[in-house]
Design a protein around this motif. Structure first.
Motif, short mmCIF file in Angstrom:
data_model
loop_
_atom_site.label_atom_id
_atom_site.label_comp_id
_atom_site.label_asym_id
_atom_site.label_seq_id
_atom_site.Cartn_x
_atom_site.Cartn_y
_atom_site.Cartn_z
N THR A 45 47.48 50.25 47.49
CA THR A 45 46.17 50.04 46.87
C THR A 45 45.87 48.54 46.73
N GLN A 87 41.10 54.96 44.50
CA GLN A 87 42.15 55.95 44.17
C GLN A 87 41.84 56.61 42.83
N ASP A 178 41.23 55.66 49.83
CA ASP A 178 42.46 55.61 49.03
C ASP A 178 42.75 57.00 48.47
#
Ligand code: ATP
Ligand code: MG
Lengths: 255, 297
Positions: A45, A87, A178
């Motif tokens: 990330t 994410q 993500d």
């Protein structure tokens, strides 16, 4: 050079003593799907945040097409076609699902105040086109029935779908996802995989972080494996996933 | 009785305009401006000072509005790239600097003695009670400002403002220049405050730095929160509630055995109590939408 859309050279990012990204280098060819795997905390990330400009590189270089982009602000990268999802999903809670999608289109004359008052027709026409496109997109992502609900009211999986739908509305050249499948039901996940491949055929490039091995091997052309802030392995998905270092990271105790 | 209602309504209208400016900043964009009164002061003093030095009134007013907007730009440039709370700190400091400037630069502002003797729009040619005309002027302007702001917030531009309020990382991921939109919102909100300042001066016919204490900013906040953030109609309703209460209780003075400073303190306490009750029973504000509060992030 021509067919590499993204190139990362020796990217480094430290947080205090933590070397989150520690000299990562790799490149992604145009019109391919690249998977990015690695244990929790490997730096995936953070690498996304560096590529898209949310974090500044401590050192290294990033190219998008032929252009060096590591000094560009995030929004400019999005405008030249590099768009990411998050994410931890970021639904714009107090906006409707449809409004979320309508933010996507890059060129909207209605985002300039003078046009709102002096070119209302043009603004209205563009808006009508955007709405049509948004409705098609919502339909594909099984979100049509929620279009007028607040995005904050969506379930976790639906928010993930919304992220991707919204990003697609920008017509990106390259999409960085993500963990797009986390929390999405298996049937829909397979449908997404199919759509991603279709979009690739139409010229789009993907970089996808994902922990679900079967899905990421299915969707990727090439898989990169990240460990302790570096890309240490790259190749066809079938090979990479059998590599002892990968098996160790995923099945071992991670030490 | 009618005259009295008109007098109160003018104040309501001025505060509604003032608070609509703040609602654009906070309600729609999520900007924390704790120095809104500074822009009110700039609008009022610019209008009055220019007029007193011989400029036509329309030009003085226009300058007040533009200068207030320009100071929005000046305050925004160094702060709006930073974290949200910086704007809050800098604006509150800014509004106090403005007030202290007005208090101390006596060569320009006559300091605590204040300014009077300036023109009011069309005062010479209005054949009836001027307050009636001012009432029409203020509410006409309120209607125009309301419609303009509504048009803006329901446009693609306004949609970007809301996305910034919700999560500016998403806005930048989608290619929006967050800084530009924040600056624009702050400039427009400040210019609207500047216009309210000009009307404030016309209504009082006398201005002094005492009219521009930080408490005025918080009345605007109370109005916006009470009405329901991001609801311009709610803001107008909030202005009606807060100002009628505020003004109404001033006249109660004659019937309550309290000294005026005690009464002032009591009034603030009651407003505080009302806000607490509102937060308990209608936390979304008078016209806010309840669903918004239950949304997970
Ligand atoms: N903003 C930050 N401040 C401090 N440390 C951070 C920050 N962001 C990431 N880190 C650290 O950097 C390392 C890499 O984190 P990152 O989120 O990139 O991992 P990841 O590969 O995405 O993991 P996961 O698969 O769990 O999402 C971790 O040790 C994390 O604690
Ligand atoms: Mg991660």
């Amino acid at each position: 050079m021509v067919h590499e859309i993204l190139k990362v050279l020796d990217a480094k990012k430290y947080f205090g003593g933590v070397m989150a990204v520690d000299g990562a280098s790799f490149s992604v060819e145009k019109q391919t799907i690249r998977g990015l795997i690695g244990a929790n905390g490997a730096g995936k990330t953070t690498l996304f945040n560096l590529i898209t400009g949310y974090y500044k590189l401590d050192s290294g270089k990033i190219f998008f097409g032929d252009e060096r982009v590591d000094q560009l602000p995030t929004f400019k990268k999005a405008l030249i076609g590099m768009v990411r999802t998050f994410q931890l999903t970021k639904a714009l809670s107090r906006m409707t699902v449809l409004e979320n999608l309508l933010l996507g289109p890059k060129i909207q004359s209605g985002e300039h105040i003078h046009n709102i008052f002096f070119r209302p027709k043009m603004v209205a026409n563009e808006e009508a086109i955007s709405v049509e496109k948004a409705l098609e997109t919502l339909d594909f992502f099984d979100l049509m029935h929620m279009k007028d609900d607040y995005a904050g009211a969506l379930s976790g999986g639906q928010k993930r779908l919304l992220e991707m739908a919204r990003a697609l509305m920008t017509d990106p050249k390259m999409l960085l996802l993500d963990e797009p499948f986390a929390g999405v039901n298996p049937t829909l996940a397979l449908k997404l995989v199919k759509r991603i491949k279709e979009l690739k055929e139409r010229g789009m490039t993907f970089l996808i972080i994902e922990h679900d091995m079967p899905l990421i091997t299915e969707v990727s052309d090439t898989l990169s494996f990240m460990n302790h802030g570096r890309i240490i392995l790259e190749g066809p998905p079938e090979d990479v996933k059998e590599d002892p270092r990968v098996l160790d990271a995923y099945l071992g105790d991670g030490a | 009785m009618i005259d009295y209602l008109v007098a109160i309504s003018i104040i309501v209208g001025i505060f509604a305009i003032f608070a609509i400016g703040l609602n654009l900043e906070w309600g729609f964009t999520g900007l924390i401006n704790f120095g809104h009164v500074g822009f009110l002061a700039i609008g009022a003093y610019t209008t009055v000072l220019m007029n007193l030095s011989g400029a036509p009134l329309w030009l003085s007013m226009a300058s007040g509005v533009v200068l207030a907007g320009f100071f929005g730009l000046l305050v925004g440039i160094p702060t709006l790239r930073l974290r949200d709370d910086y704007l809050a700190i800098v604006t509150i400091g800014f509004s106090e600097i403005v007030r202290l400037f007005l208090l101390n630069e006596e060569w320009l502002t006559r300091g605590p003695m204040g300014l009077f003797g300036f023109d009011r729009p069309f005062e010479a040619i209005i054949p009836f009670d001027y307050n009636y005309f001012l009432f029409i002027l203020v509410f006409g302007s309120l209607a125009v400002i309301y419609l303009l702001v509504e048009k803006l917030v329901h446009s693609p531009w306004g949609r970007v403002l809301k996305s910034i309020r919700e999560d500016e990382d998403v806005a930048s991921a989608l290619g929006k220049d967050v800084f530009r939109y924040k600056i624009q919102a702050l400039m427009i909100g400040s210019a609207i405050a500047g216009l309210a300042g000009a009307f404030l001066a016309f209504n009082m016919q006398y201005i002094s730095p005492r009219n521009f204490i930080p408490m005025e900013t918080f009345y605007a906040w109370i109005i916006v929160v009470l009405g329901g953030s991001a609801k311009n109609k709610g803001t107008i309703l909030g202005a009606i509630v807060v100002q009628s209460f505020y003004t109404g209780t001033r006249y109660l003075q004659d019937y309550v055995p309290l000294a005026s400073h005690q009464m002032a303190a009591l009034r603030v306490m009651v407003i505080g109590l009302l806000l607490v009750l509102l937060m308990m029973y209608k936390p979304q504000g008078l016209l806010g939408r309840k669903e918004e509060l239950t949304l997970g992030q």
